[in-house]
Enzyme design. Sequence first.
Site: not given
Length: 201
Positions: A51, A107, A110, A112, A115, A166
């Site tokens: 992404g 990208d 969201d 989390g 990450l 995507d």
Amino acid sequence: MTSNETKSDPLAGATTLLDPVELHKAVSHVGRQINDYYGEKELTVVAVLHGAIVFTADLIRELRMPVRIETVTASSYHRDARRPGDLVVRMEEKQHLRGRHVLLVDDILDTGGTLSRLREEIAAFEPASLRIAVLLDKPSRREVDVHADFAGHEIPDLFVVGYGLDLDGRYRNLPQILALQPLESDDDASASDTAAENGAN
Ligand code: XMP
């Protein structure tokens, strides 16, 4: 506004959230924040595939310090391309990160989950510092305590595609970010129980 007449087309009714000019401004804004923060320090950018490829390619050209690039693949096993599944992380040569100033670039932030997991894995290799940069942040969806040190745009709870993002592997090449129509209901999604590997990140 982008719309499509074909009902089965996932882009039907999609709207443009960020056009190429707005994206360029957002990337420049993130780049400036990073330049101000690190100054002349060498930076190791770790792009989260797939992404973050488009964002990273544009972002690194805004950076003024010496930059190294590494990649990590975070893919999910899930039955629905719009919903998160179990995360599988692959990264070569994490030892390279020891003692480096590492910037994890994704990208979108969201829930989390992605990450936070990547941050934990990279932190184990004792970088000199570890920060996170994202193009998009959906704070209303957060489930895990993680925040972006550098972020382009906060967005509402919409599923977005384009500029690297995507749906089932498609639309990463779109030069703008489109917001798709919301899914009808969770019941529709649970109707299918075929687990599939999908590299949605
Ligand atoms: P989490 O929930 O772990 O999600 O913070 C991060 C990853 O999920 C993907 N993601 C999206 N992909 N449109 C997409 O195309 C979206 O609206 C979206 N929200 C989350 C993305 O790969 C991200 O790295």
